[in-house]
Write an enzyme that holds these catalytic residues in place. Structure first.
Site, mmCIF file in Angstrom:
data_model
loop_
_atom_site.group_PDB
_atom_site.id
_atom_site.type_symbol
_atom_site.label_atom_id
_atom_site.label_comp_id
_atom_site.label_asym_id
_atom_site.label_seq_id
_atom_site.Cartn_x
_atom_site.Cartn_y
_atom_site.Cartn_z
ATOM 1 N N ASP A 17 0.841 -1.206 0.000
ATOM 2 C CA ASP A 17 0.000 0.000 0.000
ATOM 3 C C ASP A 17 0.874 1.254 0.000
ATOM 4 O O ASP A 17 1.989 1.242 0.516
ATOM 5 C CB ASP A 17 -0.917 -0.034 1.236
ATOM 6 C CG ASP A 17 -2.091 0.926 1.110
ATOM 7 O OD1 ASP A 17 -2.343 1.432 -0.004
ATOM 8 O OD2 ASP A 17 -2.752 1.175 2.137
ATOM 9 N N ASN A 65 -10.972 -2.389 -5.356
ATOM 10 C CA ASN A 65 -10.177 -1.425 -6.134
ATOM 11 C C ASN A 65 -10.834 -1.070 -7.467
ATOM 12 O O ASN A 65 -10.454 -0.085 -8.103
ATOM 13 C CB ASN A 65 -8.746 -1.936 -6.359
ATOM 14 C CG ASN A 65 -7.886 -1.914 -5.110
ATOM 15 O OD1 ASN A 65 -6.992 -2.745 -4.926
ATOM 16 N ND2 ASN A 65 -8.125 -0.946 -4.225
HETATM 17 C C1 IPE Z 1 -5.478 -2.645 -0.148
HETATM 18 O O1 IPE Z 1 -5.110 -1.311 -0.315
HETATM 19 C C2 IPE Z 1 -5.501 -3.337 -1.478
HETATM 20 C C3 IPE Z 1 -4.199 -3.582 -2.107
HETATM 21 C C4 IPE Z 1 -3.046 -3.302 -1.569
HETATM 22 C C5 IPE Z 1 -4.235 -4.200 -3.388
HETATM 23 P P1 IPE Z 1 -6.195 -0.152 -0.475
HETATM 24 O O2 IPE Z 1 -5.446 1.103 -0.663
HETATM 25 O O3 IPE Z 1 -7.173 -0.520 -1.520
HETATM 26 O O4 IPE Z 1 -6.929 -0.209 0.941
HETATM 27 P P2 IPE Z 1 -7.831 0.867 1.701
HETATM 28 O O5 IPE Z 1 -8.863 1.342 0.708
HETATM 29 O O6 IPE Z 1 -6.941 1.988 2.106
HETATM 30 O O7 IPE Z 1 -8.399 0.148 2.864
HETATM 31 C C1 IPE Z 2 -1.495 0.206 -3.371
HETATM 32 O O1 IPE Z 2 -1.257 1.567 -3.403
HETATM 33 C C2 IPE Z 2 -1.701 -0.395 -4.739
HETATM 34 C C3 IPE Z 2 -3.091 -0.800 -5.013
HETATM 35 C C4 IPE Z 2 -4.094 -0.770 -4.176
HETATM 36 C C5 IPE Z 2 -3.345 -1.300 -6.354
HETATM 37 P P1 IPE Z 2 -2.439 2.617 -3.428
HETATM 38 O O2 IPE Z 2 -2.818 2.887 -4.843
HETATM 39 O O3 IPE Z 2 -3.563 2.191 -2.566
HETATM 40 O O4 IPE Z 2 -1.739 3.895 -2.822
HETATM 41 P P2 IPE Z 2 -2.358 4.945 -1.793
HETATM 42 O O5 IPE Z 2 -2.885 4.160 -0.635
HETATM 43 O O6 IPE Z 2 -3.439 5.669 -2.526
HETATM 44 O O7 IPE Z 2 -1.219 5.807 -1.427
HETATM 45 MG MG MG Z 3 -4.048 2.469 -0.601
#
Ligand code: IPE
Ligand code: IPE
Ligand code: MG
Length: 244
Positions: A17, A65
């Site tokens: 993340d 997502n």
């Molecule tokens: C969790 O991260 C999903 C992945 C790392 C693929 P998110 O960024 O989607 O999670 P939330 O929305 O902050 O809980």
């Molecule tokens: C994790 O990084 C990757 C996926 C969930 C695909 P994020 O895209 O959630 O990055 P932040 O949380 O917005 O920084």
């Molecule tokens: Mg995230």
């Protein structure tokens, strides 16, 4: 770092993340953050298996997502379509089997589904370790799907209620994997976000403030050192003589 003498978790899981915030901090686009995250994933994967970990699960794309902008979802699907193969090839050379957890169905693009199936087929004989990539994955979805598989077998008379046990339940999940020993989440969020709910039951958890594209092998070493300080009791007690 040399891991000799350390407790090495059998199954490590990572919630990657912070790609977006990593990019924002640098005045870059979210897409660039995902690209940087993917290159770190490649480096970390090789390192993690080289240190003796047998199973690695990574959360690449959740069922939730798909709520993101069309542009971001398309970018990620395109990244999977163009990069998974070369990533899998590197891993394959090390004798690692690659599997995917998640629903291989719409809204995942057909091309991505096909690549996932090809990679699974191509690496299925590998025995050194397992790389489990969670794509279009949700923990609730996995449990619901497992329930449906079981009900169908029971309905068809192929499985009796007595045959469903804690020992064999994992057989009906997306992939039949050992329990997770150690879960790492980057970026400072302290939550599970629907990740491997069944497999995480007794996992040790480690939350790092570092954004995933900056979470390098040294950060992983720090996590392993923290894991080594944990006292896993699994509901028992540490010292048999302590409580009398
Ligand atoms: C969790 O991260 C999903 C992945 C790392 C693929 P998110 O960024 O989607 O999670 P939330 O929305 O902050 O809980
Ligand atoms: C994790 O990084 C990757 C996926 C969930 C695909 P994020 O895209 O959630 O990055 P932040 O949380 O917005 O920084
Ligand atoms: Mg995230």
């Amino acid at each position: 770092m040399n891991y000799e003498g350390l407790k090495i978790p059998n199954h490590v899981a990572i919630i990657m993340d912070g790609n977006g915030r990593w990019a924002k901090e640098r005045g870059m686009t979210r897409s660039e953050g995902h690209k940087a995250g993917f290159s770190m994933l490649k480096k970390l994967t090789e390192y993690i298996f080289s240190r003796g970990i047998k199973v690695l699960s990574v959360y690449a794309f959740s069922t939730e997502n798909f709520k993101r902008s069309k542009q971001e979802v398309n970018f990620l699907m395109n990244l999977f379509e163009t990069k998974f193969k070369e990533y899998a090839d590197i891993v394959k050379k090390k004798g690692i089997r690659v599997v995917f957890s998640g629903k291989k169905a719409s809204p995942l693009p057909d091309k991505v589904i096909r690549i996932m199936q090809e990679i699974e087929e191509d690496t299925k004989e590998n025995k050194v370790g397992i790389l489990n990539l969670c794509v279009n994955y949700g923990g609730h979805l996995e449990i619901v799907e497992a329930t449906k598989k079981i009900c169908k077998l029971v309905q068809e008379g192929k499985l009796s209620l007595e045959e469903i046990t804690e020992e064999n339940f994992s057989h009906y999940l997306f992939q039949d994997l050992p329990p997770i020993d150690f879960m790492i989440r980057t970026s400072g969020e302290i939550r599970i976000s629907n990740f491997m709910l069944y497999q995480l039951s007794y996992a040790e958890m480690y939350f790092s403030k570092v954004y995933f594209p900056s979470f390098d092998c040294q950060c992983f070493d720090d996590a392993i050192l923290a894991y080594n300080k944990r006292n896993r009791r699994f509901g028992g007690i540490q010292d048999e003589n302590e409580n009398n």
